[in-house]
Design an enzyme around this catalytic site. Structure first.
Site, PDB file in Angstrom:
ATOM      1  N   LYS A  41       0.223  -1.175   0.169  1.00 21.78           N
ATOM      2  CA  LYS A  41       0.016  -0.451   0.395  1.00 21.78           C
ATOM      3  C   LYS A  41       0.867   1.360  -0.049  1.00 21.78           C
ATOM      4  O   LYS A  41       1.073   2.421  -0.950  1.00 21.78           O
ATOM      5  CB  LYS A  41      -0.977  -0.023   1.036  1.00 21.78           C
ATOM      6  CG  LYS A  41      -2.268   1.049   0.603  1.00 21.78           C
ATOM      7  CD  LYS A  41      -2.966   0.934   2.322  1.00 21.78           C
ATOM      8  CE  LYS A  41      -4.139  -0.492   1.868  1.00 21.78           C
ATOM      9  NZ  LYS A  41      -4.802  -0.579   3.243  1.00 21.78           N
ATOM     10  N   GLU A 158     -13.403  10.957  13.215  1.00 24.08           N
ATOM     11  CA  GLU A 158     -14.358  11.021  12.016  1.00 24.08           C
ATOM     12  C   GLU A 158     -15.015  10.811  11.522  1.00 24.08           C
ATOM     13  O   GLU A 158     -16.091   9.955  11.380  1.00 24.08           O
ATOM     14  CB  GLU A 158     -12.581  10.552  10.892  1.00 24.08           C
ATOM     15  CG  GLU A 158     -12.863  10.477   9.678  1.00 24.08           C
ATOM     16  CD  GLU A 158     -12.546  12.143   9.027  1.00 24.08           C
ATOM     17  OE1 GLU A 158     -11.598  12.750   9.546  1.00 24.08           O
ATOM     18  OE2 GLU A 158     -14.131  12.180   8.126  1.00 24.08           O
ATOM     19  N   LYS A 214     -19.434   9.500  17.678  1.00 23.92           N
ATOM     20  CA  LYS A 214     -19.367   9.217  16.575  1.00 23.92           C
ATOM     21  C   LYS A 214     -20.427   7.866  16.355  1.00 23.92           C
ATOM     22  O   LYS A 214     -21.114   7.413  15.564  1.00 23.92           O
ATOM     23  CB  LYS A 214     -18.067   8.614  16.660  1.00 23.92           C
ATOM     24  CG  LYS A 214     -17.254   8.025  14.934  1.00 23.92           C
ATOM     25  CD  LYS A 214     -18.051   8.222  13.809  1.00 23.92           C
ATOM     26  CE  LYS A 214     -17.735   7.382  12.272  1.00 23.92           C
ATOM     27  NZ  LYS A 214     -17.871   7.965  11.160  1.00 23.92           N
ATOM     28  N   ASN A 218     -23.693   7.399  14.123  1.00 24.32           N
ATOM     29  CA  ASN A 218     -23.700   6.112  13.116  1.00 24.32           C
ATOM     30  C   ASN A 218     -25.003   5.041  13.629  1.00 24.32           C
ATOM     31  O   ASN A 218     -25.809   4.516  12.553  1.00 24.32           O
ATOM     32  CB  ASN A 218     -22.566   4.585  13.278  1.00 24.32           C
ATOM     33  CG  ASN A 218     -21.224   6.014  12.222  1.00 24.32           C
ATOM     34  OD1 ASN A 218     -21.996   6.460  11.711  1.00 24.32           O
ATOM     35  ND2 ASN A 218     -20.438   5.200  11.683  1.00 24.32           N
ATOM     36  N   GLY A 263     -34.879   0.389   0.335  1.00 17.15           N
ATOM     37  CA  GLY A 263     -34.048   0.156  -0.605  1.00 17.15           C
ATOM     38  C   GLY A 263     -33.030  -1.120   0.428  1.00 17.15           C
ATOM     39  O   GLY A 263     -33.607  -1.986   1.413  1.00 17.15           O
ATOM     40  N   CYS A 270     -18.265   0.701   8.204  1.00 11.50           N
ATOM     41  CA  CYS A 270     -18.582   1.549   8.835  1.00 11.50           C
ATOM     42  C   CYS A 270     -20.235   0.787   9.599  1.00 11.50           C
ATOM     43  O   CYS A 270     -19.878   0.270  10.985  1.00 11.50           O
ATOM     44  CB  CYS A 270     -19.067   2.502   8.667  1.00 11.50           C
ATOM     45  SG  CYS A 270     -16.529   3.574   8.226  1.00 11.50           S
TER      46      CYS A 270
HETATM   47  N1  LIG Z   1     -13.634   4.428   5.805  1.00 11.06           N
HETATM   48  C1  LIG Z   1     -14.323   5.326   5.904  1.00 11.06           C
HETATM   49  O1  LIG Z   1     -15.251   6.070   5.054  1.00 11.06           O
HETATM   50  C2  LIG Z   1     -14.635   5.597   7.627  1.00 11.06           C
HETATM   51  C3  LIG Z   1     -15.172   6.562   7.630  1.00 11.06           C
HETATM   52  C4  LIG Z   1     -15.184   7.188   9.488  1.00 11.06           C
HETATM   53  C5  LIG Z   1     -14.295   6.750  10.413  1.00 11.06           C
HETATM   54  N2  LIG Z   1     -13.656   5.383   9.712  1.00 11.06           N
HETATM   55  C6  LIG Z   1     -12.811   4.465  10.484  1.00 11.06           C
HETATM   56  O2  LIG Z   1     -11.590   4.550  10.668  1.00 11.06           O
HETATM   57  C7  LIG Z   1     -11.211   2.982  10.854  1.00 11.06           C
HETATM   58  C8  LIG Z   1      -9.821   2.749   9.656  1.00 11.06           C
HETATM   59  O3  LIG Z   1     -11.036   2.942   9.083  1.00 11.06           O
HETATM   60  P1  LIG Z   1     -10.749   2.702   6.733  1.00 11.06           P
HETATM   61  O4  LIG Z   1     -12.104   2.673   6.352  1.00 11.06           O
HETATM   62  O5  LIG Z   1     -10.108   3.736   6.636  1.00 11.06           O
HETATM   63  O6  LIG Z   1      -9.704   0.675   7.413  1.00 11.06           O
HETATM   64  P2  LIG Z   1      -8.930   0.282   6.055  1.00 11.06           P
HETATM   65  O7  LIG Z   1      -8.595  -0.802   6.623  1.00 11.06           O
HETATM   66  O8  LIG Z   1      -8.733   1.148   5.507  1.00 11.06           O
HETATM   67  O9  LIG Z   1      -7.361   0.667   6.698  1.00 11.06           O
HETATM   68  C9  LIG Z   1      -6.433   0.649   8.150  1.00 11.06           C
HETATM   69  C10 LIG Z   1      -5.881   0.252   8.358  1.00 11.06           C
HETATM   70  O10 LIG Z   1      -4.484   0.705   8.684  1.00 11.06           O
HETATM   71  C11 LIG Z   1      -3.660  -0.274   8.590  1.00 11.06           C
HETATM   72  N3  LIG Z   1      -2.559  -0.373   9.853  1.00 11.06           N
HETATM   73  C12 LIG Z   1      -3.425  -2.015  10.747  1.00 11.06           C
HETATM   74  N4  LIG Z   1      -2.611  -2.136  11.402  1.00 11.06           N
HETATM   75  C13 LIG Z   1      -1.203  -0.982  11.773  1.00 11.06           C
HETATM   76  C14 LIG Z   1      -0.480  -0.790  12.414  1.00 11.06           C
HETATM   77  N5  LIG Z   1      -0.426  -1.065  13.663  1.00 11.06           N
HETATM   78  N6  LIG Z   1       0.062   0.433  12.101  1.00 11.06           N
HETATM   79  C15 LIG Z   1       0.023   1.131  11.056  1.00 11.06           C
HETATM   80  N7  LIG Z   1      -1.161   0.747  10.303  1.00 11.06           N
HETATM   81  C16 LIG Z   1      -1.453  -0.461  10.829  1.00 11.06           C
HETATM   82  C17 LIG Z   1      -3.835  -1.140   7.772  1.00 11.06           C
HETATM   83  O11 LIG Z   1      -2.845  -1.878   6.838  1.00 11.06           O
HETATM   84  C18 LIG Z   1      -4.949   0.158   6.804  1.00 11.06           C
HETATM   85  O12 LIG Z   1      -3.873   0.527   5.225  1.00 11.06           O
HETATM   86  C19 LIG Z   1     -12.171   2.668  11.500  1.00 11.06           C
HETATM   87  O13 LIG Z   1     -12.116   2.364  12.913  1.00 11.06           O
HETATM   88  C20 LIG Z   1     -13.271   3.537  10.355  1.00 11.06           C
HETATM   89  O14 LIG Z   1     -13.980   2.677  11.415  1.00 11.06           O
HETATM   90  C21 LIG Z   1     -13.134   4.931   8.955  1.00 11.06           C
END
Ligand SMILES: NC(=O)c1ccc[n+]([C@@H]2O[C@H](COP(=O)([O-])OP(=O)(O)OC[C@H]3O[C@@H](n4cnc5c(N)ncnc54)[C@H](O)[C@@H]3O)[C@@H](O)[C@H]2O)c1
Length: 443
Positions: A41, A158, A214, A218, A263, A270
């Site tokens: 990545k 977030e 948060k 949700n 729907g 999330c």
């Molecule tokens: N996706 C969204 O729209 C969104 C919105 C608000 C909040 N969130 C929250 O944000 C968090 C992340 O969500 P996401 O969708 O980005 O997840 P994701 O799985 O896309 O990304 C998580 C990343 O963290 C990395 N990771 C795991 N362990 C790690 C470590 N020890 N050190 C560094 N990197 C590490 C993974 O390799 C991965 O790239 C979750 O808690 C989610 O609920 C997500």
């Protein structure tokens, strides 16, 4: 760009949330370093490629890399040396059948970062975590960091929406920081000074309230979707039309029309896992009854998937065995390639397990879907996917599907039957073109 003091920021975890955050903060003028444990990545990001689909992010990433303000690494020592503020954006997936959140990634991020913190530092969690997590992590951070209590932790949930990630990050509707530390508050205020100056509300709370904001947001959104889907269930048997019902409700501004689209229901990385983790945490806190309604919210949501499958089965005469089925959509929602807990793929794989030959098309999520569901067939265009279909199901409301031409589609299918799982099409128009049209919550 603001003229305020520029911090050097690290973003730990560069998935959907972290990569978007890192590119946007660089765009705002900060010096940013993104870290992930996934080397592939990081290599992609370094080369200017976003490892997922998010409108506008590719351009922003390329621009930010060119300015020299954005870097990527896999080395925790490097980010500790570089940044004054660390944002934790790692995943918090569902752990198991209990529904609880798996905190191993947030714990690991703190454990890897803390030993390198030798000067006063602010760490701010942005991942979605169960209430009470941040206080435990704050103690863990201070215990493991050589600088001790001068490594301070706050929590700033977030709210970005996938598909609108860039817009939501650059112009959030509110900023919440849970902390009782003036230093943490100051750092987070400096990060969002431009937005605050533009009128974005900035709320300072305790850690627990910030965490709860948060998950309760949700929970509310999931409840609203399941509410209208429950009305769809009633409408179907009572002979009513849930689309007209939802429209009539929406004019009451206490109710509002957003998240009131009946729907196939919600999915993604999330809402489903967040409401389950919230219930699991309430159970641990001894307030399980307070959130027992979320069990029904989840159940209503799951029932919509079963109902969609049933409608398609009825349409083809009661049996999927040997039939040809087209599924339009694989992502959990349009403008995303995220297939985590995707309702569309759930329905597609259920239908395949009942003996149908299922072909899926999605404008962005084909690669991910193919990897996760090799039992399904895939096509690279809507028309190719629909060739020879006994029934077509529209399960993710991409604009391409909303705007589909029923006459053109009719030239390739075997039978003109469509299940509109998102109430995205105009039934009159499709019926006028000779299609048998069925949708959830309508006659
Ligand atoms: N996706 C969204 O729209 C969104 C919105 C608000 C909040 N969130 C929250 O944000 C968090 C992340 O969500 P996401 O969708 O980005 O997840 P994701 O799985 O896309 O990304 C998580 C990343 O963290 C990395 N990771 C795991 N362990 C790690 C470590 N020890 N050190 C560094 N990197 C590490 C993974 O390799 C991965 O790239 C979750 O808690 C989610 O609920 C997500």
């Amino acid at each position: 760009m603001v003229e305020a003091e520029r911090m050097r920021v690290s973003v730990i975890g560069t998935g959907y949330l972290g990569a978007t955050t890192a590119a946007c903060l660089a765009e705002l003028g900060f010096e940013v370093i993104g870290l992930d444990v996934d080397e592939a990545k990081i290599d992609l990001l370094r080369s200017g490629k976003v490892p997922f689909y998010e409108p506008g992010l590719d351009e922003l990433l390329t621009e930010s890399l060119q300015t020299g303000r954005l870097h990527f690494t896999t080395d925790f020592a490097e980010v500790a040396e570089f940044a004054d503020l660390h944002l934790i954006c790692v995943g918090t997936p569902q752990r198991d059948e209990s529904g609880a959140a798996d905190l191993k990634y947030v714990n690991a991020a703190i454990d890897s970062l803390a030993p390198h913190l030798t000067r006063p530092t602010v760490v701010v969690g942005r991942s979605t975590v169960p209430v009470g997590t941040a206080a435990t992590l704050a103690a863990r951070l201070a215990a493991l960091a050589p600088i001790g209590e001068e490594a301070e932790l706050g929590w700033s949930p977030e709210f970005l929406r996938e598909g609108f990630g860039v817009e939501d990050t650059l112009r959030p509707n509110r900023i919440v920081i849970g902390t009782d530390s003036p230093r943490v508050e100051k750092a987070v205020r400096a990060l969002w000074q431009q937005q605050v100056d533009e009128g974005v509300p900035f709320l300072v709370t305790d850690l627990q309230t910030a965490e709860l904001v948060k998950v309760s947001a949700n929970a509310f959104l999931a409840t609203k979707i399941s509410f209208i889907n429950a009305m769809a269930e009633v409408s179907e048997v009572a002979g009513a039309d849930v689309i007209q019902l939802a429209e009539a409700l929406s004019y009451d501004d206490r109710i509002g029309g957003k998240f009131l689209g009946p729907g196939l229901g919600f999915g993604g990385g999330c809402l489903p896992k967040d409401i389950r983790a919230f219930m699991a945490r309430a159970d641990e806190l001894g307030v399980e009854p307070a959130l027992s309604f979320l069990r029904e919210v989840d159940a209503i949501n799951q029932r919509r998937r079963a109902r969609t499958t049933d409608i398609a089965r009825q349409l083809i005469g009661g049996n999927f065995a040997g039939r040809t089925v087209t599924v339009l959509g694989a992502a959990f929602k349009p403008n995303s390639d995220d297939i985590r807990d995707s309702p569309a793929l759930d329905v597609a794989s259920t239908i395949a397990s009942l003996g149908a030959h299922v072909t899926v098309y999605d404008p962005a999520a084909l690669e991910r879907a193919r990897e996760a569901h090799p039992e399904l067939n895939y096509a690279t265009s809507m028309l190719d996917a629909a060739r020879g279909a006994d029934v077509v199901l529209l399960l993710t409301e991409w604009a391409e599907f909303r705007e589909a031409n029923p006459e053109e589609l009719a030239t390739v299918v075997a039978q003109k039957r469509i299940v509109d799982g998102r109430n995205a099409l105009d039934p009159t128009y499709w019926r006028a073109s000779g299609w048998t049209y069925r949708a959830l919550g309508r006659q």
